[in-house]
Design a protein around this motif. Structure first.
Motif, mmCIF file in Angstrom:
data_model
loop_
_atom_site.group_PDB
_atom_site.id
_atom_site.type_symbol
_atom_site.label_atom_id
_atom_site.label_comp_id
_atom_site.label_asym_id
_atom_site.label_seq_id
_atom_site.Cartn_x
_atom_site.Cartn_y
_atom_site.Cartn_z
ATOM 1 N N THR A 153 -2.982 -31.576 -23.832
ATOM 2 C CA THR A 153 -2.499 -32.929 -24.104
ATOM 3 C C THR A 153 -1.532 -32.892 -25.275
ATOM 4 O O THR A 153 -1.596 -31.994 -26.126
ATOM 5 N N THR A 176 -0.044 -35.329 -28.451
ATOM 6 C CA THR A 176 -0.393 -36.500 -29.250
ATOM 7 C C THR A 176 0.754 -36.837 -30.193
ATOM 8 O O THR A 176 1.280 -35.947 -30.880
ATOM 9 N N SER A 212 -0.144 -31.002 -30.236
ATOM 10 C CA SER A 212 -0.697 -30.740 -28.909
ATOM 11 C C SER A 212 -2.033 -30.042 -29.067
ATOM 12 O O SER A 212 -2.373 -29.542 -30.146
ATOM 13 N N PRO A 255 -3.502 -35.569 -19.107
ATOM 14 C CA PRO A 255 -3.659 -34.109 -19.002
ATOM 15 C C PRO A 255 -2.396 -33.463 -18.434
ATOM 16 O O PRO A 255 -1.827 -33.935 -17.452
ATOM 17 N N GLU A 301 3.591 -40.239 -19.378
ATOM 18 C CA GLU A 301 2.468 -39.869 -18.538
ATOM 19 C C GLU A 301 2.889 -39.162 -17.261
ATOM 20 O O GLU A 301 2.069 -38.587 -16.565
ATOM 21 N N ASN A 341 -1.766 -40.610 -26.920
ATOM 22 C CA ASN A 341 -1.899 -39.330 -26.226
ATOM 23 C C ASN A 341 -1.210 -39.364 -24.872
ATOM 24 O O ASN A 341 -1.088 -40.416 -24.243
ATOM 25 N N SER A 342 -0.780 -38.193 -24.449
ATOM 26 C CA SER A 342 -0.331 -38.048 -23.072
ATOM 27 C C SER A 342 -1.544 -37.925 -22.172
ATOM 28 O O SER A 342 -2.684 -37.773 -22.642
#
Length: 766
Positions: free
Chosen positions: A124, A126, A93, A138, A57, A135-136
């Motif tokens: 993002t 994934t 992504s 933003p 993140e 998910n990451s």
């Protein structure tokens, strides 16, 4: 703690249950009453099977085309790393230009993967493996270095010497991956000798879409030449252009001379779309062609093209040719409507061709509005035509209408149509139509096309500086040309509402800011522009108790944020009882269409970015949350079924002086299928927009027509009744706390026309 009692064999059995934290730890067994050392037990809690992935993140920004490492971790239900996870996973992504990374493995439940993103904006990443995914946050991807300067429109054009090229020269600056580069200065350079042209803007900053453009006017020498657009990194784009000489009429065979003038001149062949040529005399009109009259004392000498008044400079009163009031103008007035319709029909690709109204229908429309609203409207047609010294007597095909001697004490009078071959020296012509049947013609030979358009552009560039009064000289010059010649008759008739139907170059004037030396035009009249009367739904629908769908966004992927939008939507819904709103993620085309299917809202308010740009309607757009709606797709919204009375665009802007951008702005009501549009010519400050919109809706509930509600909101700003004090927006009826992002503005008034004159009512002003 567990306790127990030893049995007959001296043992005790405990069954501990592991907690949710994976790892090793020690459990000690002790006997309280005996001095025996504790007995340690070494235990380990192993993680449960993985149920999700986390994607690093801390990765929040990156440049397009660069690779950065992303950490993926497999977690169990309790947040423990599943060190035993070994299944292959795939990284995807949201970037459409990037292929998935497949076949990756984790070591001890974690792994490092190189990720490259290429499309600018919020993306993002994934990670997934079977039913496990994650998910990451933003990731804001910024454009890479500029790599391409491409021509968007305006190449390979031909025009007559001294004439503006039909299209602006438009380029687009991208990086290697097609991302637009904004805020970069593009220089346009034309040859200094020989055939050339004069760019209106020689250095232009690219907008949010990477677009930069400049209008161009040919010089006096024929031939081919190139205009070179250059970026700071020396990327170039070359426009191939040609100036051609005017066709000399002396080289053409002379027409046969007739001993008498036919009472039924042959009609001009109809142009495209089967519209009669503007000013074409229809067969059966029993009036001879007579040369138009020159104003008394006029020499026919026009000022040099491009000479604009200096700020604050007083302009001499324009010389005008005054025609007497004319009742019940003959049917040739219909050709005026056909002429102004044509460019809109071509630019907007309209399939249904409107029938031009008859003079009686025009009069009936204005009288009906007056009876229903107690306002007195007038239509003002403003266009350019060739100087009368250039018109050949008795063979001029551009007669707009002809008045018999009985209506004109000075003799027969002709109204000459707008020039079909625009020239810098074309003169301004004004035609006013009133509800009592009065038709006025005013010719202003001191106002030539190049001078008026140059002054309009200078007004647009100076009025957007709220700390300067440099706009005033230009605003006064335009008032003297466009309003002074008709002021006496408007005041005598008690006119309260002016609706302008305009030639290109005049549609992006901020009419409210025109100034007569004592007051602004908005202080005397409510104002609007129409594409034409026949392209406008003129039916009157009062909006005293409207229902409104209010939508907008405060944050965008590429464009600047609009921090005042949440407060704007809240203020609107607090003012209008029957309202529904959507903000940011809810601001989607799907939600707009679903809401419209559920309820027929009379007003749709979109607080978002919008741009009217050169080229086709596909180049202009309205920004939704994560998608843009091109102008050409507006009919798909079906705002005409059921009808929307008013579409409000509170943050749009229009390219200065570009004919196609003007057609998009002025024709928006037609293309969207709504009766009226309230839009802005430039992006106004959030505080100014919030103040005007809040007051507009309050006035709309009390006043009979939309344009008067807009006028009262503009007057409240002009008179200081709307202002910022102590972090609050003060309006005539409320005090609104400003969002944190706007409180740094400090105390200030919003009296400068930058804050209020951009807002324009388009289409039906009633």
């Amino acid at each position: 703690m567990l306790t127990g009692v030893t049995g007959a064999d001296g043992t005790v059995l405990f069954n501990p249950v592991a907690n949710t934290i994976a790892g090793s730890y020690t459990v000690q067994a002790t006997i309280t009453d005996l001095k025996i050392s504790p007995l340690p037990f070494s235990l380990t809690n192993t993680p449960a099977s993985a149920v999700e992935f986390t994607v690093q993140e801390s990765l929040t920004t990156m440049t397009a085309g660069t690779s950065q490492d992303v950490t993926v971790t497999a977690l169990d239900l309790f947040g423990n790393v599943d060190t035993n996870f070994s299944d292959p996973l795939t990284l995807n992504s949201s970037d459409p230009q990037v292929s998935p990374i497949t076949g990756g493995n984790l070591t001890n439940g974690a792994g490092l993967f190189g990720v490259e993103l290429r499309t600018a904006g919020s993306q993002t990443v994934t990670a997934n493996s079977g039913a496990i995914a994650g998910n990451s946050g933003p990731i804001q991807v910024t454009a890479a270095a500029p790599s391409q300067l491409a021509i968007a429109s305006g190449n390979n054009q031909v025009t007559t010497i001294n004439q503006a090229f039909p299209q602006s020269l438009t380029v687009k600056l991208n990086d290697l991956f097609g991302n637009p580069i904004s805020g970069t200065a593009i220089a346009f350079a034309a040859p200094t000798t020989g055939a050339s042209g004069t760019p209106t803007l020689t250095s232009v900053l690219t907008d949010a879409q990477g677009i930069a453009f400049t209008p161009l006017t040919a010089n006096q020498q024929g031939g081919a030449f190139q205009v070179i657009a250059t970026s700071p990194t020396l990327l170039t784009a070359a426009f191939n252009l040609t100036n051609i000489l005017s066709v000399s009429t002396s080289a053409l065979p002379a027409p046969p001379v007739s001993s008498s003038v036919s009472s039924n001149p042959a009609p001009v062949p109809p142009p495209i779309l089967n519209f009669p040529q503007l000013g074409q005399v229809q067969p059966g009109v029993n009036s001879p062609l007579l040369p138009p009259a020159r104003p008394p004392g006029s020499t026919g000498q026009a000022p040099q093209p491009g000479q604009a008044p200096q700020p604050g400079q007083a302009m001499p009163p324009p010389r005008v040719a005054l025609a007497p009031d004319v009742r019940n103008a003959p049917p040739q007035v219909e050709q005026l409507e056909q002429g102004v319709n044509r460019p809109f029909i071509q630019h907007l690709n309209l399939r249904t061709l409107p029938s031009p109204p008859t003079p009686q229908q025009v009069q009936n429309t204005l009288q009906t509005i007056e009876n229903q609203t107690q306002e007195k409207p007038a239509l003002v047609y403003a266009f350019f035509k060739a100087p009368e010294s250039d018109l050949a007597p008795k063979v001029d095909p551009g007669v707009l209408w002809r008045l018999p001697d009985g209506h004109a004490p000075q003799g027969s009078e002709e109204f000459v149509a707008p020039s079909g071959d625009p020239q810098p020296t074309d003169e301004l012509e004004l035609v006013v139509v009133m509800g009592d049947g009065t038709v006025l013609r005013r010719r202003v030979p001191t106002a030539v096309r190049s001078q008026v358009i140059t002054t309009m552009r200078q007004l647009r560039r100076t009025v957007i500086n709220p700390d300067s009064q440099g706009f005033l000289g230009h605003a006064q010059a335009l008032h003297q040309w466009l309003i002074d010649p008709i002021t006496a008759e408007l005041e005598a008739a008690g006119i309260t509402n002016l609706t302008f139907i305009l030639d290109h170059g005049l549609r992006s004037i901020p009419w409210a800011a025109l100034h007569d030396g004592e007051q602004f035009l908005i202080e005397k009249y409510s104002l609007a522009i129409m594409p034409s009367l026949s392209l406008t739904d003129t039916a009157y629908h009062p909006l005293n108790r409207p229902d409104i769908l209010a939508m907008g966004a405060s944050d965008f992927q590429v464009q600047d944020p609009l921090p005042g939008v949440p407060t704007e939507l809240t203020a609107i819904t607090n003012t209008i009882a029957q309202s529904q709103s959507f903000l940011n993620e809810g601001f989607t085309l799907a939600n707009l269409q679903t809401a419209r299917q559920a309820e027929a809202f009379q007003i749709v308010h979109l607080a978002t970015h919008g741009e009217f740009r050169p080229g086709s309607p596909d180049n202009s757009y309205i920004q939704f949350w994560r998608e843009q709606l091109p102008l050409s797709d507006f009919p798909s919204l079906q705002f005409n079924n059921p009808p929307v009375d008013l579409l409000v665009l509170s943050a749009c802007q229009t390219a200065v002086g570009d004919p196609e951008a003007e057609l998009g702005f002025a024709g928006l009501a037609v293309l969207a299928g709504v009766r009226s549009v309230l839009g802005s010519l430039w992006s106004v400050s959030d505080a100014g927009t919030l103040g005007l919109m809040t007051t507009f809706y309050q006035e709309l509930s009390q006043l009979p027509i939309k344009s008067e509600a807009l006028r009262q909101a503009q007057l409240a700003m002009l008179r200081g009744q709307i202002r910022i004090e102590a972090g609050r927006l003060i309006t005539p009826s409320s005090q609104i706390p400003l969002p944190q992002a706007l409180q740094s503005l400090g105390d200030r008034t919003l009296t400068h026309p930058y804050f209020w004159s951009a807002f324009t009512m388009i289409g039906n002003p009633w």
